[in-house]
Design an enzyme around this catalytic site. Structure first.
Site, PDB file in Angstrom:
ATOM      1  N   ASP A 164       0.764  -1.070  -0.068  1.00  0.00           N
ATOM      2  CA  ASP A 164      -0.045  -0.184  -0.150  1.00  0.00           C
ATOM      3  C   ASP A 164       0.894   1.173   0.110  1.00  0.00           C
ATOM      4  O   ASP A 164       1.255   1.652   1.084  1.00  0.00           O
ATOM      5  CB  ASP A 164      -0.821   0.174   1.215  1.00  0.00           C
ATOM      6  CG  ASP A 164      -2.067   1.205   1.153  1.00  0.00           C
ATOM      7  OD1 ASP A 164      -2.034   1.831   0.186  1.00  0.00           O
ATOM      8  OD2 ASP A 164      -3.099   0.886   1.809  1.00  0.00           O
ATOM      9  N   HIS A 199      -7.233  -1.744 -11.161  1.00  0.00           N
ATOM     10  CA  HIS A 199      -7.297  -0.781 -10.104  1.00  0.00           C
ATOM     11  C   HIS A 199      -6.074   0.535 -10.886  1.00  0.00           C
ATOM     12  O   HIS A 199      -6.455   1.600 -10.968  1.00  0.00           O
ATOM     13  CB  HIS A 199      -6.919  -0.804  -9.082  1.00  0.00           C
ATOM     14  CG  HIS A 199      -6.994   0.248  -8.078  1.00  0.00           C
ATOM     15  ND1 HIS A 199      -7.935   0.862  -7.658  1.00  0.00           N
ATOM     16  CD2 HIS A 199      -6.062   0.764  -7.313  1.00  0.00           C
ATOM     17  CE1 HIS A 199      -7.654   1.950  -6.686  1.00  0.00           C
ATOM     18  NE2 HIS A 199      -6.406   1.778  -6.255  1.00  0.00           N
TER      19      HIS A 199
END
Length: 439
Positions: free
Chosen positions: A250, A348
């Protein structure tokens, strides 16, 4: 969505001041570059266009002397409260966060809010250097240092009407539009006053929230409160990009704060169409995003990777060599042997690519949360999404519109709470947060 929660330290990056509490001298807040970028789940968090702050390892250096029986490291680390910008925006992200919003009591006007902000600012300035609160000290964090405590204040749209300051309400505070599949709980969003409290120790963050809440009694009442967490500094052998609750790296592929135009994307400029009092401040979008972890974890790893567009093991873009690493450039034209796109059309990272969003950008500080189980037995867990930007109308809103229409990841997310706040500039020495508006 591509943004950063944790990032590795660069050689030579300035360290957080670890001067013992009560001694003079503080390291000024530093602009920190990103070391890598990965997925940032949902909420139009700015995807590959989002900005990030570098996460430094705040442990004591190897071989450092310390008294027997005492742990080196996180306790003495400080973040300066006073400065051009508020703490908690550009600083390395802490391991724990408390988020809260307050509603003003009936009849509280401009003078009452000014007095509260002065009170809160005095208190946070003390807590940030490891001193006890000047009132309502409860000794929750008595044995801990400041642990990089950073408190950030924001103003919701309602505050301006309730204090007779409607002419000073920024245009960027116009309500966010409704996005497809939003399932927002009004009771867990918005609010007149917003507080972000970050620290590397949970008790330090809770202590600060409790003190501020008690000091607000009679002026503002707690509307909602949420707790979040990230990777603790020193949890890995070397500083490295962390992962979210989906197991994805992340924080990858973000512009660096030292790149040209960084400040213009995050902070309000004087004379830029926003009121003068907000110059040097920012706007904050908050979203509580539940991850449908049972559905996500039922997918094979290769399917998860195609939803994101990156390998799960190392964060490298699909279509890159095995040793490419997470920072390898994304090639959206790469093809597999059968001629299909290596990065799927609804992946994404493709939908979130800067070219797909008109250059919209924001600086994201997201924290994970896990609040037990829902009635159906599924985890009440996900992301507390926070994004600072110069104008949400050109930052968050266009990116979220794009993601909500075409991002394959959106099938595994539920946006359940939302807030938008004007974040005033930092407090000068001897001053208070919000002084440019209320004085």
């Amino acid at each position: 969505m591509e943004t950063s929660t944790d990032s590795a330290v660069e050689p030579g990056a300035p360290s957080t001041d670890s001067t013992p509490a009560g001694t003079p001298g503080f390291t000024r807040r530093a602009l920190l570059g990103t070391a890598g970028a990965g997925l940032v789940i949902g909420a139009g968090a700015g995807a590959a266009t989002a900005l990030a702050v570098e996460r430094r390892d705040r442990r004591a250096p190897a071989g450092a002397d310390h008294q027997a029986g005492t742990a080196p490291g996180l306790g003495p680390a400080r973040v300066a409260f006073h400065g051009e910008h508020q703490a908690g925006i550009l600083d390395p992200q802490q391991a724990r966060v408390q988020l809260a919003a307050f509603d003003l009591a009936g009849g509280v006007g401009r003078d009452g809010v000014r007095a509260l902000l002065q009170r809160w600012s005095r208190t946070v300035a003390r807590l940030a250097v490891g001193e006890p609160a000047d009132e309502f000290e409860n000794q929750i964090a008595l044995d801990a240092g400041p642990c990089s405590l950073a408190v950030t204040f924001g103003f919701g749209a309602g505050l301006f009407e309730k204090t007779g300051l409607t002419e000073q309400r920024p245009a960027g505070l116009e309500p966010l539009p409704a996005f497809p599949a939003d399932a927002l709980d009004p009771a867990r969003g918005d609010g007149d006053l917003f507080v972000q409290i970050g620290a590397d120790d949970a008790l330090v963050a809770v202590h600060a929230l409790r003190v501020l809440q008690r000091q607000a009694a009679g002026t503002a009442a707690l509307r909602w409160q949420m707790s979040g967490f990230g990777r603790t500094p020193g949890a890995t052998a070397t500083p490295m990009t962390g992962r979210n609750l989906m197991g994805q790296v992340d924080g990858t592929n973000n512009p660096r704060p030292d790149e040209e135009g960084f400040a213009a994307k995050v902070f309000v400029a004087a004379g830029g169409g926003q009121p003068a009092w907000l110059a040097g401040g920012s706007f904050l979008v908050f979203r509580r995003i539940r991850m449908l972890l049972d559905s996500w974890e039922a997918l094979p790893v290769d399917r998860q990777e195609r939803v994101i567009g990156r390998r799960k093991a190392d964060g490298a873009p699909l279509g890159t060599p095995a040793d490419a690493g997470e920072r390898a450039p994304v090639d959206l034209n790469a093809r597999l042997a059968d001629g299909s796109l290596a990065v799927p059309a609804d992946a994404h990272i493709r939908v979130a690519a800067p070219a797909a969003n008109g250059g919209a950008a924001m600086l994201r500080r997201g924290f994970s949360y896990h609040d037990g189980l829902l009635g159906d037995g599924s985890p009440d867990a996900g992301l507390l999404f926070l994004a600072f930007q110069a104008d949400p109308r050109t930052g968050f809103t266009p990116v979220q519109r794009k993601l909500s229409r075409g991002d394959g990841l959106s099938r595994f997310l539920r946006h359940e709470a939302s807030g938008l706040y004007a974040v005033p500039p930092g407090a000068p020495q001897g001053g208070y947060v919000g002084q440019t508006l209320f004085d």
